[in-house]
Design an enzyme around this catalytic site. Structure first.
Site, PDB file in Angstrom:
ATOM      1  N   SER A 126       0.803  -1.215   0.143  1.00  0.00           N
ATOM      2  CA  SER A 126      -0.215   0.008  -0.007  1.00  0.00           C
ATOM      3  C   SER A 126       0.945   1.248  -0.160  1.00  0.00           C
ATOM      4  O   SER A 126       1.858   1.127   0.398  1.00  0.00           O
ATOM      5  CB  SER A 126      -1.055   0.103   1.040  1.00  0.00           C
ATOM      6  OG  SER A 126      -1.679   1.252   1.363  1.00  0.00           O
ATOM      7  N   TYR A 151      -2.033  -0.557  10.795  1.00  0.00           N
ATOM      8  CA  TYR A 151      -2.362  -1.015   9.604  1.00  0.00           C
ATOM      9  C   TYR A 151      -0.898  -0.986   8.524  1.00  0.00           C
ATOM     10  O   TYR A 151      -0.522  -1.835   8.011  1.00  0.00           O
ATOM     11  CB  TYR A 151      -3.484  -0.633   8.865  1.00  0.00           C
ATOM     12  CG  TYR A 151      -3.518  -0.939   7.180  1.00  0.00           C
ATOM     13  CD1 TYR A 151      -3.437   0.136   6.495  1.00  0.00           C
ATOM     14  CD2 TYR A 151      -3.905  -2.205   7.063  1.00  0.00           C
ATOM     15  CE1 TYR A 151      -3.633   0.112   5.024  1.00  0.00           C
ATOM     16  CE2 TYR A 151      -3.719  -2.332   5.413  1.00  0.00           C
ATOM     17  CZ  TYR A 151      -3.476  -1.311   4.793  1.00  0.00           C
ATOM     18  OH  TYR A 151      -3.530  -1.518   3.414  1.00  0.00           O
ATOM     19  N   LYS A 155       2.157  -3.345   6.795  1.00  0.00           N
ATOM     20  CA  LYS A 155       2.732  -3.117   5.354  1.00  0.00           C
ATOM     21  C   LYS A 155       3.982  -3.114   5.339  1.00  0.00           C
ATOM     22  O   LYS A 155       4.774  -3.572   4.696  1.00  0.00           O
ATOM     23  CB  LYS A 155       1.764  -2.193   4.611  1.00  0.00           C
ATOM     24  CG  LYS A 155       0.436  -2.448   4.393  1.00  0.00           C
ATOM     25  CD  LYS A 155       0.220  -4.130   3.575  1.00  0.00           C
ATOM     26  CE  LYS A 155      -1.292  -4.227   3.481  1.00  0.00           C
ATOM     27  NZ  LYS A 155      -1.437  -5.866   2.847  1.00  0.00           N
TER      28      LYS A 155
HETATM   29  C1  WQD Z   1      -9.975   9.097   1.101  1.00  0.00           C
HETATM   30  C2  WQD Z   1     -10.267  10.535   1.414  1.00  0.00           C
HETATM   31  C3  WQD Z   1     -10.731  10.980   3.588  1.00  0.00           C
HETATM   32  C4  WQD Z   1     -14.542   9.001   4.011  1.00  0.00           C
HETATM   33  C5  WQD Z   1      -7.019   4.049   3.203  1.00  0.00           C
HETATM   34  C6  WQD Z   1      -5.844   3.322   3.443  1.00  0.00           C
HETATM   35  C7  WQD Z   1      -5.096   2.761   2.150  1.00  0.00           C
HETATM   36  C8  WQD Z   1      -6.122   1.612   1.189  1.00  0.00           C
HETATM   37  C9  WQD Z   1      -7.408   2.751   1.084  1.00  0.00           C
HETATM   38  C10 WQD Z   1      -6.242  -0.505   2.010  1.00  0.00           C
HETATM   39  C11 WQD Z   1      -9.347  10.958   2.770  1.00  0.00           C
HETATM   40  C12 WQD Z   1     -12.012  11.397   2.644  1.00  0.00           C
HETATM   41  C13 WQD Z   1     -13.349   9.397   3.484  1.00  0.00           C
HETATM   42  C14 WQD Z   1     -15.665   9.904   4.136  1.00  0.00           C
HETATM   43  C15 WQD Z   1     -14.114  11.640   3.748  1.00  0.00           C
HETATM   44  N1  WQD Z   1      -6.781   0.655   2.209  1.00  0.00           N
HETATM   45  N2  WQD Z   1     -12.997  10.761   3.361  1.00  0.00           N
HETATM   46  N3  WQD Z   1     -15.270  11.122   4.007  1.00  0.00           N
HETATM   47  O1  WQD Z   1      -7.722   6.958   3.953  1.00  0.00           O
HETATM   48  O2  WQD Z   1      -6.646   7.403   1.419  1.00  0.00           O
HETATM   49  O3  WQD Z   1      -6.656   4.945   2.371  1.00  0.00           O
HETATM   50  O4  WQD Z   1      -7.911   3.159   2.242  1.00  0.00           O
HETATM   51  O5  WQD Z   1      -5.605  -0.805   1.101  1.00  0.00           O
HETATM   52  O6  WQD Z   1      -4.082   1.781   2.577  1.00  0.00           O
HETATM   53  O7  WQD Z   1      -5.110   4.057   4.189  1.00  0.00           O
HETATM   54  O8  WQD Z   1      -9.044   6.142   1.831  1.00  0.00           O
HETATM   55  O9  WQD Z   1     -11.329   6.389   1.192  1.00  0.00           O
HETATM   56  O10 WQD Z   1     -10.690   6.345   3.664  1.00  0.00           O
HETATM   57  O11 WQD Z   1     -10.158   8.294   2.303  1.00  0.00           O
HETATM   58  O12 WQD Z   1     -13.937  12.984   3.364  1.00  0.00           O
HETATM   59  O13 WQD Z   1     -16.552   9.395   4.716  1.00  0.00           O
HETATM   60  O14 WQD Z   1     -11.437  10.836   1.543  1.00  0.00           O
HETATM   61  O15 WQD Z   1     -10.465  12.066   4.498  1.00  0.00           O
HETATM   62  O16 WQD Z   1      -8.959  12.537   2.573  1.00  0.00           O
HETATM   63  P1  WQD Z   1      -7.533   6.722   2.276  1.00  0.00           P
HETATM   64  P2  WQD Z   1     -10.371   6.645   2.044  1.00  0.00           P
END
Ligand code: WQD
Length: 344
Positions: A126, A151, A155
């Site tokens: 990741s 998490y 990785k």
């Molecule tokens: C993306 C953006 C949030 C939800 C994580 C893991 C990564 C991978 C993908 C496994 C951020 C914003 C989110 C919401 C929002 N996982 N957001 N409202 O955190 O980039 O990555 O998931 O492989 O390893 O770290 O993904 O989709 O959670 O967030 O505003 O209800 O969307 O703040 O900026 P992230 P995400």
């Protein structure tokens, strides 16, 4: 026909990768404990490909059961290892669950690969290993920053375990694929992302809000140092990601890897903000989204997206889907899943 063991193969990225492997003529065996997926994805894989892959429900932390699996399916040429817990927030509240599962299962597999002469592993890694990169877009040789969650730390540690094991083993080679943000669903809408409970990730929360399961999307912060103030990520279609796994496993099986341990960034090379993605979803689907801006989510990286030049050149692979196509596929899957009554 090369036989590939896909751990976590009933999961989101795993099931899409199994479809592409079968399409490319590989024989697939899936090992999954169904802790974060449903066996209904096997029906979807069969409907798409006409092939129902062998499936073993197993906890890879149980070494004797994992050994029995490898005895049952001899001549495995490569393992694609997806099986791991991956909820960032949960890993903060339950770190030992993550270290035990994610590292224990990997160590079992590597020991058994040595014992049973299984020569290749493609490892699901990741972009969290980069933390908040100093330089963007981020390349594979960017310094690994201290992990921002247990998490992410699993990785980083996993890559280190693999690096050291490969260096000490004449007959094991590995490719680590560092995903950015996998989103979307197969164009058939027969398989897709199935978050358990309230989605942590942005796109499933958006599609569940659009279909009425969730009341309103909360945008976590618009006061970041970005053009519109919201966080930037690199959202890659899960089918493009799946295809990269086929390229990687073929590179290993055909001994075309240039080093015993290689790593590649899998992204589109394009940074997209949360608000840009919300508006792209509305444009792609015609569905108006109910959202509000709230405070920042702790642990969020401000902005990260991939430099894909090395993966494009070395793997001969490039993400093909546009953001709108990707978001439309996620919406089509949400609609299909609701209309089909869901999976058992
Ligand atoms: C993306 C953006 C949030 C939800 C994580 C893991 C990564 C991978 C993908 C496994 C951020 C914003 C989110 C919401 C929002 N996982 N957001 N409202 O955190 O980039 O990555 O998931 O492989 O390893 O770290 O993904 O989709 O959670 O967030 O505003 O209800 O969307 O703040 O900026 P992230 P995400």
């Amino acid at each position: 026909m090369s036989k590939i063991l896909v751990t976590g193969g009933t999961g989101y990225i795993g099931s899409h990768t199994v479809v592409e492997l079968i399409n490319e003529g590989f024989e697939v065996v899936i090992a999954d404990n169904l802790s974060n997926s449903k066996s209904g994805s096997l029906d979807g894989i069969e409907k798409i490909t006409g092939v129902r892959p062998a499936f073993e429900q197993i906890d890879l932390c149980d070494k004797s059961k994992t050994e029995a699996l490898l005895k049952k399916y001899p001549d495995i040429e490569a393992i694609i290892h997806f099986a791991a817990y991956k909820a960032v927030g949960e890993s903060v509240s339950q770190p030992l669950k993550y270290y035990h599962n994610n590292l224990g299962s990997l160590i079992n597999l590597l020991e058994l690969m040595q014992q049973y002469s299984i020569p290749n592993m493609v490892f699901s890694s990741s972009c969290t290993v980069y933390g908040q990169p100093e330089k963007l877009p981020v390349t594979e040789d960017a310094p690994v920053q201290p992990a921002t969650s247990p998490y992410g730390n699993t990785k980083q540690i996993s890559e280190g375990i693999i690096r050291d094991t490969v260096a000490a083993s004449a007959n094991i080679n590995c490719i680590a694929l560092r995903y950015f943000n996998p989103v979307g669903a197969h164009p058939s809408a027969l398989i897709g992302e199935l978050p358990v409970g309230v989605p942590n990730n942005l796109v499933p929360f958006i599609t569940q809000t659009a279909i009425g399961i969730r009341e309103q999307l909360s945008v976590f912060g618009n006061d970041y140092n970005t053009p519109d103030g919201s966080c930037i990520r690199d959202y890659i279609h899960v089918v493009d990601l799946a295809k990269a796994h086929v390229v990687a496993v073929r590179r290993l099986v055909e001994n075309r890897n240039r080093a015993k341990f290689e790593m590649f960034n899998l992204g589109t090379g394009r940074g997209v903000s949360v608000l840009e993605l919300v508006h792209a979803f509305e444009k792609a689907t015609g569905v108006k989204l109910n959202y509000k801006i709230v405070g920042r989510r702790s642990g969020d990286t401000e902005q990260v997206w991939a430099d894909t030049a090395y993966a494009n050149k070395e793997l001969g692979w490039k993400a093909q889907s546009t953001l709108e196509e990707t978001l439309k596929s996620a919406w089509d899957w949400e609609v299909y899943y609701k209309e089909s009554g869901g999976w058992k």
